[in-house]
Design an enzyme around this catalytic site. Structure first.
Site, PDB file in Angstrom:
ATOM      1  N   LYS A   1       2.405   4.093 -11.265  1.00 26.13           N
ATOM      2  CA  LYS A   1       1.707   2.951 -10.927  1.00 26.13           C
ATOM      3  C   LYS A   1       1.269   2.595 -12.481  1.00 26.13           C
ATOM      4  O   LYS A   1       0.707   1.082 -11.915  1.00 26.13           O
ATOM      5  CB  LYS A   1       0.161   3.597 -10.764  1.00 26.13           C
ATOM      6  CG  LYS A   1       0.721   4.334  -9.191  1.00 26.13           C
ATOM      7  CD  LYS A   1       0.598   3.940  -8.234  1.00 26.13           C
ATOM      8  CE  LYS A   1       0.980   4.180  -6.864  1.00 26.13           C
ATOM      9  NZ  LYS A   1       0.586   3.068  -5.830  1.00 26.13           N
TER      10      LYS A   1
ATOM     11  N   ASN B   1       0.716  -1.280   0.493  1.00 27.31           N
ATOM     12  CA  ASN B   1      -0.340  -0.078   0.234  1.00 27.31           C
ATOM     13  C   ASN B   1       0.263   0.902   0.180  1.00 27.31           C
ATOM     14  O   ASN B   1       0.948   2.654  -0.244  1.00 27.31           O
ATOM     15  CB  ASN B   1      -0.810   0.326   1.089  1.00 27.31           C
ATOM     16  CG  ASN B   1      -1.312   1.133   2.185  1.00 27.31           C
ATOM     17  OD1 ASN B   1      -1.877   2.148   0.820  1.00 27.31           O
ATOM     18  ND2 ASN B   1      -0.679   1.952   2.412  1.00 27.31           N
TER      19      ASN B   1
ATOM     20  N   ALA C   1       2.214   7.314 -14.066  1.00 22.79           N
ATOM     21  CA  ALA C   1       3.635   6.732 -14.460  1.00 22.79           C
ATOM     22  C   ALA C   1       3.853   5.248 -14.254  1.00 22.79           C
ATOM     23  O   ALA C   1       4.608   4.233 -14.177  1.00 22.79           O
ATOM     24  CB  ALA C   1       4.704   7.227 -14.982  1.00 22.79           C
TER      25      ALA C   1
ATOM     26  N   TYR D   1       3.228  10.643 -11.308  1.00 20.55           N
ATOM     27  CA  TYR D   1       2.657   9.120 -10.687  1.00 20.55           C
ATOM     28  C   TYR D   1       1.556   7.887 -11.211  1.00 20.55           C
ATOM     29  O   TYR D   1       1.998   6.866 -11.093  1.00 20.55           O
ATOM     30  CB  TYR D   1       1.595   9.777  -9.322  1.00 20.55           C
ATOM     31  CG  TYR D   1       0.734   9.874  -8.681  1.00 20.55           C
ATOM     32  CD1 TYR D   1       1.141   8.451  -7.702  1.00 20.55           C
ATOM     33  CD2 TYR D   1      -0.588   9.441  -9.188  1.00 20.55           C
ATOM     34  CE1 TYR D   1       0.650   7.466  -6.650  1.00 20.55           C
ATOM     35  CE2 TYR D   1      -1.449   8.359  -8.106  1.00 20.55           C
ATOM     36  CZ  TYR D   1      -0.810   7.662  -7.144  1.00 20.55           C
ATOM     37  OH  TYR D   1      -1.533   6.834  -6.399  1.00 20.55           O
TER      38      TYR D   1
HETATM   39  N1  NAP Z   1      -6.240   8.715  -1.444  1.00 23.08           N
HETATM   40  C1  NAP Z   1      -6.298   8.389  -2.593  1.00 23.08           C
HETATM   41  O1  NAP Z   1      -7.176   9.253  -3.157  1.00 23.08           O
HETATM   42  C2  NAP Z   1      -5.432   7.289  -3.383  1.00 23.08           C
HETATM   43  C3  NAP Z   1      -6.008   7.259  -5.249  1.00 23.08           C
HETATM   44  C4  NAP Z   1      -5.501   6.430  -5.517  1.00 23.08           C
HETATM   45  C5  NAP Z   1      -4.493   4.914  -5.009  1.00 23.08           C
HETATM   46  N2  NAP Z   1      -4.106   5.245  -3.902  1.00 23.08           N
HETATM   47  C6  NAP Z   1      -2.876   4.812  -3.068  1.00 23.08           C
HETATM   48  O2  NAP Z   1      -2.870   4.082  -2.021  1.00 23.08           O
HETATM   49  C7  NAP Z   1      -1.984   4.535  -1.277  1.00 23.08           C
HETATM   50  C8  NAP Z   1      -2.179   4.804   0.028  1.00 23.08           C
HETATM   51  O3  NAP Z   1      -2.418   5.812   0.077  1.00 23.08           O
HETATM   52  P1  NAP Z   1      -3.222   6.635   1.670  1.00 23.08           P
HETATM   53  O4  NAP Z   1      -4.323   7.470   0.527  1.00 23.08           O
HETATM   54  O5  NAP Z   1      -3.271   6.028   2.139  1.00 23.08           O
HETATM   55  O6  NAP Z   1      -2.151   8.259   0.861  1.00 23.08           O
HETATM   56  P2  NAP Z   1      -1.423   8.624   2.541  1.00 23.08           P
HETATM   57  O7  NAP Z   1      -2.491   9.052   3.434  1.00 23.08           O
HETATM   58  O8  NAP Z   1      -0.572   9.540   2.344  1.00 23.08           O
HETATM   59  O9  NAP Z   1      -0.504   7.531   3.162  1.00 23.08           O
HETATM   60  C9  NAP Z   1       0.878   6.615   2.625  1.00 23.08           C
HETATM   61  C10 NAP Z   1       1.506   6.258   4.194  1.00 23.08           C
HETATM   62  O10 NAP Z   1       1.985   5.384   2.647  1.00 23.08           O
HETATM   63  C11 NAP Z   1       3.182   5.721   3.670  1.00 23.08           C
HETATM   64  N3  NAP Z   1       5.027   5.671   3.312  1.00 23.08           N
HETATM   65  C12 NAP Z   1       4.999   6.752   2.425  1.00 23.08           C
HETATM   66  N4  NAP Z   1       5.772   6.967   1.825  1.00 23.08           N
HETATM   67  C13 NAP Z   1       6.719   5.907   2.344  1.00 23.08           C
HETATM   68  C14 NAP Z   1       7.574   5.048   2.459  1.00 23.08           C
HETATM   69  N5  NAP Z   1       9.259   5.544   1.031  1.00 23.08           N
HETATM   70  N6  NAP Z   1       8.047   4.092   2.404  1.00 23.08           N
HETATM   71  C15 NAP Z   1       7.434   3.744   3.754  1.00 23.08           C
HETATM   72  N7  NAP Z   1       5.991   4.249   3.945  1.00 23.08           N
HETATM   73  C16 NAP Z   1       6.159   5.059   3.630  1.00 23.08           C
HETATM   74  C17 NAP Z   1       3.000   6.989   4.896  1.00 23.08           C
HETATM   75  O11 NAP Z   1       3.426   6.685   6.465  1.00 23.08           O
HETATM   76  P3  NAP Z   1       5.183   8.667   6.439  1.00 23.08           P
HETATM   77  O12 NAP Z   1       4.805   9.298   5.874  1.00 23.08           O
HETATM   78  O13 NAP Z   1       4.893   7.541   7.745  1.00 23.08           O
HETATM   79  O14 NAP Z   1       6.595   6.569   5.622  1.00 23.08           O
HETATM   80  C18 NAP Z   1       1.618   6.588   4.819  1.00 23.08           C
HETATM   81  O15 NAP Z   1       1.766   5.668   5.725  1.00 23.08           O
HETATM   82  C19 NAP Z   1      -1.064   4.128  -2.081  1.00 23.08           C
HETATM   83  O16 NAP Z   1      -0.418   3.377  -3.107  1.00 23.08           O
HETATM   84  C20 NAP Z   1      -1.016   5.873  -3.066  1.00 23.08           C
HETATM   85  O17 NAP Z   1      -0.885   5.842  -3.883  1.00 23.08           O
HETATM   86  C21 NAP Z   1      -4.830   6.375  -3.268  1.00 23.08           C
END
Ligand code: NAP
Length: 237
Positions: A152, A83, A150, A148
């Site tokens: 994914k 994730n 690219a 982003y």
């Molecule tokens: N929210 C959306 O609209 C959406 C839509 C499509 C896909 N997604 C995908 O869903 C996933 C989760 O997104 P989210 O919305 O929950 O994002 P978020 O709220 O920003 O949370 C991201 C999480 O990933 C951790 N993280 C980020 N970079 C990291 C790294 N280099 N190493 C280890 N941990 C890392 C962060 O913790 P730390 O900062 O402590 O590292 C945080 O716990 C992502 O892959 C995102 O691309 C999200």
């Protein structure tokens, strides 16, 4: 239990400090699974049966060390949920190199490393479920999210090829492609842009954490052992 007699017990979820990853850690811990999570920052709360690692998913040495400890202490990973991910809204002409490197490191290198290391452990038991994170930004070809999207698209491609490479070890590899979900990841996207995006979905609403957990529940099911190499986009994208 699936046809090979396996029951899911240990889940590894990356990016569990906040957002979707935190929801998933809490949800699966509440269902009685042993959940291992990680993020760069420490976990704010304690969950039953939950262990947190502070690391960057793209740091190969730290990731290998974590997997060595998991192998020693748990002896298995049944489900990996990749994730952890980051995004950045930038027009290509205004995108700094550092942003490109950070996105590719976390989203592509991180996903690759966790698939490889978990694949080694899972292959020893002849069973595993890997669930990666794609995004609708790729099929929708969203302007402002070139790097982003690219990154994914690379995750989707990894998913499809690894599904073939790991099938002989009883490991399925799939991805969920969420629509926008209200987390910090999309906080900086302007409202007009967000509304335009939601309007391009067949079902025009934000995604909820439960929408994603539902896909993971399906992919973890014993009966899903014939489902691999798929990217399941939500919202009718
Ligand atoms: N929210 C959306 O609209 C959406 C839509 C499509 C896909 N997604 C995908 O869903 C996933 C989760 O997104 P989210 O919305 O929950 O994002 P978020 O709220 O920003 O949370 C991201 C999480 O990933 C951790 N993280 C980020 N970079 C990291 C790294 N280099 N190493 C280890 N941990 C890392 C962060 O913790 P730390 O900062 O402590 O590292 C945080 O716990 C992502 O892959 C995102 O691309 C999200």
């Amino acid at each position: 239990m699936n046809k090979a007699g396996h029951v899911n017990e240990v889940l590894l979820i990356t990016g569990t400090r906040k957002g979707i990853g935190y929801y998933l850690a809490e949800y699966y811990a509440s269902l009685g699974y042993k959940v291992i999570g990680c993020s760069r920052g420490p976990a704010d709360t304690e969950l039953p049966g939950y262990r947190h690692y502070c690391l960057d998913v793209a740091d190969e040495a730290k990731v290998k060390q974590m997997f060595a400890e998991i192998a020693r202490d748990y002896g298995r990973i049944d489900v990996l949920v990749n994730n952890a991910g980051i995004a950045s809204m930038n027009h290509v002409l205004l995108t700094p190199m550092k942003t490109v490197q950070n996105i590719l490191n976390t989203n592509v290198i991180g996903t690759f490393l966790f698939c490889r290391e978990a694949g080694k452990l899972m292959s020893k038991r002849g069973y595993g479920r890997i669930i990666n994170f794609a995004t609708v930004a790729a099929p929708l070809k969203l302007e402002g999210e070139a790097v982003y999207a690219a990154s994914k698209a690379a995750v989707a491609s990894l998913t499809e090829v690894l599904a073939r490479e790991l099938a002989e070890f009883g490991i399925t590899v799939n991805a969920v492609g969420p629509t926008p979900v209200k987390t910090d990841l999309i906080r900086s996207v302007p409202q007009a842009k967000m509304e335009a995006l939601l309007n391009r979905q067949a079902i025009k609403r934000f995604g909820e954490f439960q929408d994603i957990a539902n896909v993971i529940d399906f992919l973890m099911k014993p009966e899903s052992d014939f489902v691999t190499g798929q990217v399941l986009y939500l919202g009718g994208v």
